[in-house]
Design a protein around this motif. Structure first.
Motif, PDB file in Angstrom:
ATOM      1  N   UNK A  64      58.586  68.351   9.753  1.00 61.94           N
ATOM      2  CA  UNK A  64      59.573  69.165  10.469  1.00 61.94           C
ATOM      3  C   UNK A  64      59.178  69.383  11.935  1.00 61.94           C
ATOM      4  N   UNK A  93      69.100  74.232   8.587  1.00 64.42           N
ATOM      5  CA  UNK A  93      68.754  73.478   7.381  1.00 64.42           C
ATOM      6  C   UNK A  93      67.263  73.209   7.299  1.00 64.42           C
ATOM      7  N   UNK A  94      66.725  72.645   8.352  1.00 64.53           N
ATOM      8  CA  UNK A  94      65.300  72.315   8.335  1.00 64.53           C
ATOM      9  C   UNK A  94      64.456  73.571   8.125  1.00 64.53           C
ATOM     10  N   UNK A 109      77.229  59.645  13.774  1.00 71.86           N
ATOM     11  CA  UNK A 109      77.787  60.861  14.366  1.00 71.86           C
ATOM     12  C   UNK A 109      79.297  60.710  14.532  1.00 71.86           C
ATOM     13  N   UNK A 158      77.204  71.964  14.753  1.00 69.87           N
ATOM     14  CA  UNK A 158      76.527  71.207  13.700  1.00 69.87           C
ATOM     15  C   UNK A 158      75.026  71.222  13.904  1.00 69.87           C
ATOM     16  N   UNK A 159      74.625  71.076  15.151  1.00 67.54           N
ATOM     17  CA  UNK A 159      73.191  71.011  15.404  1.00 67.54           C
ATOM     18  C   UNK A 159      72.529  72.321  14.980  1.00 67.54           C
ATOM     19  N   UNK A 186      60.322  76.467   0.769  1.00 69.12           N
ATOM     20  CA  UNK A 186      59.066  75.921   0.227  1.00 69.12           C
ATOM     21  C   UNK A 186      57.929  76.929   0.337  1.00 69.12           C
ATOM     22  N   UNK A 239      77.796  65.447   9.094  1.00 73.99           N
ATOM     23  CA  UNK A 239      77.162  66.644   9.640  1.00 73.99           C
ATOM     24  C   UNK A 239      75.844  66.274  10.318  1.00 73.99           C
ATOM     25  N   UNK A 240      75.475  67.082  11.261  1.00 71.69           N
ATOM     26  CA  UNK A 240      74.284  66.785  12.049  1.00 71.69           C
ATOM     27  C   UNK A 240      73.034  66.707  11.151  1.00 71.69           C
ATOM     28  N   UNK A 241      72.955  67.626  10.180  1.00 68.05           N
ATOM     29  CA  UNK A 241      71.805  67.630   9.280  1.00 68.05           C
ATOM     30  C   UNK A 241      71.733  66.303   8.534  1.00 68.05           C
ATOM     31  N   UNK A 288      78.759  68.242  17.814  1.00 72.08           N
ATOM     32  CA  UNK A 288      77.318  68.469  17.704  1.00 72.08           C
ATOM     33  C   UNK A 288      76.879  69.919  17.821  1.00 72.08           C
ATOM     34  N   UNK A 298      64.246  60.667  30.038  1.00 68.51           N
ATOM     35  CA  UNK A 298      64.639  61.613  28.992  1.00 68.51           C
ATOM     36  C   UNK A 298      66.082  61.383  28.563  1.00 68.51           C
ATOM     37  N   UNK A 299      66.287  61.052  27.348  1.00 71.97           N
ATOM     38  CA  UNK A 299      67.649  60.852  26.838  1.00 71.97           C
ATOM     39  C   UNK A 299      68.143  62.114  26.164  1.00 71.97           C
ATOM     40  N   UNK A 300      69.373  62.388  26.411  1.00 75.31           N
ATOM     41  CA  UNK A 300      70.003  63.482  25.675  1.00 75.31           C
ATOM     42  C   UNK A 300      70.895  62.861  24.621  1.00 75.31           C
ATOM     43  N   UNK A 301      70.972  63.427  23.440  1.00 77.92           N
ATOM     44  CA  UNK A 301      71.938  62.891  22.481  1.00 77.92           C
ATOM     45  C   UNK A 301      73.354  63.083  23.032  1.00 77.92           C
ATOM     46  N   UNK A 302      74.216  62.114  22.814  1.00 74.51           N
ATOM     47  CA  UNK A 302      75.563  62.217  23.381  1.00 74.51           C
ATOM     48  C   UNK A 302      76.222  63.507  22.912  1.00 74.51           C
ATOM     49  N   UNK A 354      61.618  68.280  14.847  1.00 79.55           N
ATOM     50  CA  UNK A 354      62.106  69.332  15.738  1.00 79.55           C
ATOM     51  C   UNK A 354      61.748  68.996  17.189  1.00 79.55           C
ATOM     52  N   UNK A 371      63.599  67.334  22.549  1.00 79.68           N
ATOM     53  CA  UNK A 371      62.617  66.673  23.409  1.00 79.68           C
ATOM     54  C   UNK A 371      62.660  67.144  24.857  1.00 79.68           C
ATOM     55  N   UNK A 391      66.877  58.306  16.975  1.00 78.74           N
ATOM     56  CA  UNK A 391      68.020  59.121  17.401  1.00 78.74           C
ATOM     57  C   UNK A 391      68.805  58.438  18.518  1.00 78.74           C
ATOM     58  N   UNK A 392      68.098  57.577  19.287  1.00 79.91           N
ATOM     59  CA  UNK A 392      68.780  56.881  20.377  1.00 79.91           C
ATOM     60  C   UNK A 392      69.476  55.614  19.906  1.00 79.91           C
ATOM     61  N   UNK A 443      73.558  74.173  12.659  1.00 80.28           N
ATOM     62  CA  UNK A 443      73.481  74.127  11.210  1.00 80.28           C
ATOM     63  C   UNK A 443      72.277  73.309  10.751  1.00 80.28           C
ATOM     64  N   UNK A 444      72.137  72.191  11.435  1.00 80.37           N
ATOM     65  CA  UNK A 444      71.028  71.296  11.093  1.00 80.37           C
ATOM     66  C   UNK A 444      69.686  72.014  11.226  1.00 80.37           C
ATOM     67  N   UNK A 445      69.546  72.717  12.320  1.00 78.30           N
ATOM     68  CA  UNK A 445      68.276  73.425  12.518  1.00 78.30           C
ATOM     69  C   UNK A 445      68.041  74.433  11.415  1.00 78.30           C
ATOM     70  N   UNK A 501      63.955  66.326  18.450  1.00 76.28           N
ATOM     71  CA  UNK A 501      65.315  66.811  18.623  1.00 76.28           C
ATOM     72  C   UNK A 501      65.454  67.628  19.897  1.00 76.28           C
TER      73      UNK A 501
END
Lengths: 537, 351
Positions: free
Chosen positions: B115, A20-21, B237, A13-14, A28, B242-244, A10, A1-5, B119, B124, B228-229, A16-18, B122
């Motif tokens: 999505x 966003x999605x 990054x 920002x993350x 929609x 921005x992360x988005x 992050x 399992x990799x974690x984003x650095x 998700x 995981x 992502x890896x 925010x990203x969520x 992201x």
């Protein structure tokens, strides 16, 4: 399992990203829903309720292949022909032939010509007057195309126009059932069809257009979805509270039909599951159960088969639990068969010997004949729940008398294929008889005359010269009592031969909303609604 | 590039020709006699024989087949035994309605699956990931038929939120322009009818989309994890984007390459699946048409619908390849001499 650095950036920002999605998706969805909300009318009876009340919507499970009434031997085509077309005669109560466009008819002494008098006040949907010319054209076209209803009027030779309201029909041979068969001959507007005849006698044009004089005009058809009709205000019969518009909706699923009925989307449903009848009845719907001419048979293979032995056939007819069939399979919507003719048919003989469920008797017949370790092949159609359940019931009942049955489910085209030679015909073949009209000829001739062996509906290859002669002689007689005498003898003979297991005479069940009046099942037009008889109230 | 497309076209034609042969042979082994079907249940032997000659079914098999191929090359799919109309006319009349349904289902599929996949990738290994995968799996596990009936029961019968069957409510009408009810309503400026047509689309499209979401979501998730890896995401990054922007602009664009392949293939599958959905929801279309044609042994209509679905498959595949070329510039560069793509062949990318 990799974690984003994990960088300082992050975490916020993350989030925010969520957002966003999620935000995008929700925008929609909201947009789609807002658009959907523009539709002011929802399902059910809201929106133009007066118009809806004036419309009769019928749920039916199978769409018609065509709107050309030449194919009206098939009930789906018959159903869409009834509103749009007139016929010369109709079957009234008790199988009596009643006038329609023809007001009078007389058979000549030799039974080979019929003189007809027509109404003078019938007009087609385009305003043209219906005359003897149109009747002749219709019959000639059927004779030429040789398909569909042509099989009911094979005796037709020609027609002679006397004047606008009189014509003489000539037959190839004396054939009494001809008059009844005219109840499936829908009269065409000859000028209109000829103008659009193309190279195929108008088959392509009539497949989607109407050339009739009936109470309703065809206004549109969306394949596999719905057929629409609107009232023909100039109809000669006039109107007394019938619907302004008629829609036939094609909903193959029984469950969907029931929901559509309870939602008010449809007024009449013809294919509701038997398990839902009671609930609908207590919920304020009418569950109409009507006697029919339909019977469910198992035909014995009469040649080169273990059941060619009459003792075995007889034993089998005593081994079937007819009462169980009535209560468990038909849930009470049916009658026990008495012989091969349904009791609603003309000339049905109630005195015909009909075996009941008697295992002891079945076993003793087998023992007397020295029969044991019999294995039989049987085919049935998965077309209805009744057939499927009856096949397994028969299998388990016959196991009790030591007869083994190997079942195979087939489609109707496969079954027709199997019957083409005696070698491929199953020992036991289960099939419905759907007589096109109440005339006994449509059962006794079509299902038991040897001319239809390996070619048609004589499914067991029943071959008895005596019966052949009786039904062929009866065709030539125009005197009803004399005809019935022959038909009764034929019924007795077939019963004495144990030619079939007469499993049941099922009723036809239609569910409709309260407030509709005048609906009545018509045995001469099975699986249809005569919309002209229904008042929407 | 041009050569590549030409090759694709040639193989497509071969595939379709093969399909025509196989369907023709299949109809020969199917039980049932079209002549008897057309003549009717009570027809006599003479009547059946006459109809057989009319339909040309009395000719030897090879003649029937060569005649059929010859007509096919002239764009003639034959005449339906039943409707008496040219099969091509029947199909073109019904196809738009099925296309409308497939497009609506595809839209739902993309809006839900992408999505969900992103998700899950992201988050995981966390509960959210497992939940997302479970939702997708449920959609795929439930039989289409049952799901359709259940949705009808809940949303139409119980909650009365959505219409039960059909394509337009009672009393609504739109002119026939494209044959797609919602588009026709839009084009004719009839907003109430548009909303109504969309409402009628929701349940059948959901039913149709349900079984396809899982595959897309899984594909997006796994390719997104790989993306992502990768180094360039780390680089993106590091530049402080921005992360988005990182996930959608850099990550998703690459992750969508394999997903677009799957989506393209699914177009064909979806068109095939309309067979069940259309009949449950009482919609007109090529699926409902195919079912009745098989039941009625309407030979040419069966072959025609199968061929049309085949054409859609092939066209969708070519479209997928073009999208791949657009998304993956490496495929566009070809070795000068051989004309072979420098990147691994498409088939390998798809695998």
């Amino acid at each position: 399992m990799h974690q984003p650095p994990a960088t300082p950036v992050t975490a916020p920002a993350r989030r925010r990203g969520r957002r966003g999605t999620l935000g995008l998706t929700s925008v929609m969805l909201v947009g789609a829903l807002a658009l959907a909300a523009c539709g002011q009318s929802t399902s059910g009876a809201s929106g133009g309720s007066d118009v809806r009340k004036q419309t009769l919507i019928i749920a039916e499970n199978e769409p018609p292949a065509t709107f050309d009434p030449v194919q009206a031997d098939n009930s789906t085509v018959d159903e869409v022909s009834i509103p749009a077309y007139d016929t010369l005669v109709k079957y009234g109560k008790g199988g009596v032939i009643a006038p329609a466009v023809a007001t009078e008819w007389t058979f000549a002494k030799d039974g080979k010509t019929i003189d007809l008098t027509l109404r003078g006040d019938v007009t087609f949907h385009d305003g043209t007057k219906l005359t003897a010319t149109d009747v002749k054209y219709t019959l000639d076209r059927i004779g030429k195309l040789q398909m569909g209803v042509a099989s009911l009027v094979t005796a037709y030779d020609s027609a002679e126009i006397v004047d606008d309201t009189h014509l003489k029909i000539k037959l190839k041979q004396s054939y009494a059932p001809f008059l009844g068969a005219l109840s499936r001959v829908y009269l065409l507007n000859s000028k209109l069809v000829q103008a659009n005849a193309g190279s195929d006698d108008g088959r392509q044009w009539l497949a989607a257009n109407d050339a009739g004089s009936g109470p309703y005009k065809l206004t549109g058809y969306t394949p596999n979805q719905e057929a629409k009709f609107t009232r023909n205000d100039g109809y000669w019969g006039g109107f007394t509270g019938q619907a302004k518009d008629v829609v036939i909706r094609y909903l193959p699923q029984a469950a969907t039909q029931k929901t559509a009925l309870s939602n008010g989307d449809v007024d009449i449903a013809m294919d509701v599951d038997p398990n839902d009848w009671a609930g609908l009845e207590s919920g304020g719907y009418v569950v109409d159960k009507a006697d029919t001419n339909v019977q469910l048979y198992v035909f014995f293979k009469m040649k080169d088969s273990p059941v060619a032995d009459k003792a075995l056939r007889e034993a089998i007819t005593y081994a079937y639990d007819y009462d169980q069939h009535q209560s468990a399979i038909l849930k009470g919507a049916g009658k026990k068969a008495a012989g091969v003719l349904a009791s609603t048919m003309v000339c049905a003989d109630p005195t015909v010997a009909q075996p009941g469920y008697d295992l002891q008797k079945a076993k003793s017949i087998l023992a007397a004949a020295g029969l044991k370790d019999v294995t039989l092949t049987m085919s049935y159609l998965k077309a209805t729940a009744e057939m499927e359940q009856a096949a397994t019931l028969l299998q388990s009942d016959l196991a009790k008398i030591g007869v083994k049955v190997e079942l195979s489910a087939v489609t109707y085209p496969q079954y027709v294929e199997m019957l083409k030679s005696n070698g491929t015909t199953p020992d036991l073949g289960m099939i419905y008889g759907f007589p096109p009209n109440p005339d006994p000829d449509s059962v006794l001739h079509l299902q038991f005359d040897s001319v239809f062996i390996n070619n048609g509906q004589n499914s067991g290859g029943y071959d008895n010269p005596k019966v052949d002669k009786l039904v062929e002689d009866a065709q030539k007689l125009t005197d009803e009592d004399a005809r019935c005498a022959l038909y009764k003898e034929a019924q007795q003979t077939i019963a004495a031969d144990s030619a079939s297991i007469n499993m049941s005479n099922p009723q036809y069940v239609t569910v409709y909303r309260k407030g509709l009046t005048g609906y009545a099942y018509d045995p001469a037009h099975h699986q249809t609604v005569d919309v002209y008889q229904v008042q929407v109230g | 590039m041009a050569r590549f497309l030409l090759r694709r076209l040639v193989t497509s034609v071969v595939v379709l020709a093969g399909l025509a042969v196989v369907t023709f042979l299949m109809t020969q082994v199917l039980p049932g006699d079209p002549a008897r079907t057309a003549a009717g249940r009570n027809a006599t032997a003479e009547q059946v024989a006459q109809v057989r000659i009319q339909l040309g079914l009395d000719q030897p098999l090879w003649q029937q087949f060569t005649g059929y191929l010859d007509r096919l090359l002239h764009g003639d799919l034959g005449i339906s035994v039943f409707t008496q109309r040219p099969v091509l006319d029947d199909i073109t009349a019904m196809l738009p309605s099925s296309v409308e349904l497939v497009l609506a289902a595809m839209a739902i599929n993309i809006v839900v699956a992408v999505p969900l996949g992103v998700y899950a990738a992201y988050r995981r290994g966390r509960p959210a990931d497992i939940a997302a995968r479970l939702i997708a799996l449920l959609g795929a596990a439930v039989p289409v038929f049952w799901l359709g009936l259940m949705l009808q029961l809940v949303f139409a019968a119980q909650l009365k939120l959505l219409p039960l069957t059909g394509q337009l409510a009672f009393g609504q009408a739109v002119p026939k322009i494209t044959g797609m009810t919602s588009l026709d309503a839009l084009l004719s400026g009839n907003l109430p009818a548009l909303g109504d047509a969309l409402q009628h689309l929701v349940l059948p499209a959901l039913t149709l989309a349900a079984s396809f979401v899982a595959v897309v979501a899984r594909t997006v998730r796994s390719s997104m994890i790989t993306t992502l890896d990768s180094d360039y995401i780390t680089l993106a990054r590091a530049t402080g984007a921005s992360e988005l922007r990182v996930v959608v602009r850099h990550g998703l664009r690459n992750a969508m390459v394999p997903a677009s392949t799957i989506l393209g293939m699914q177009l064909g599958w979806m068109l095939g699946s309309t067979v069940l959905v259309e009949s449950i929801f009482g919609r007109t279309g090529i699926g409902a048409q195919a079912v009745s044609a098989v039941l009625q042994s309407d030979l040419y209509t069966v072959i025609g619908t199968v061929l049309v679905i085949g054409v859609v498959f092939v066209v969708a595949n070519i479209a997928v390849d073009l999208v791949q070329l657009w998304l993956n510039p490496r495929l566009r560069r070809t070795k000068r001499r051989t004309g072979e793509p420098a990147a691994p062949a498409l088939a390998e990318v798809k695998a």
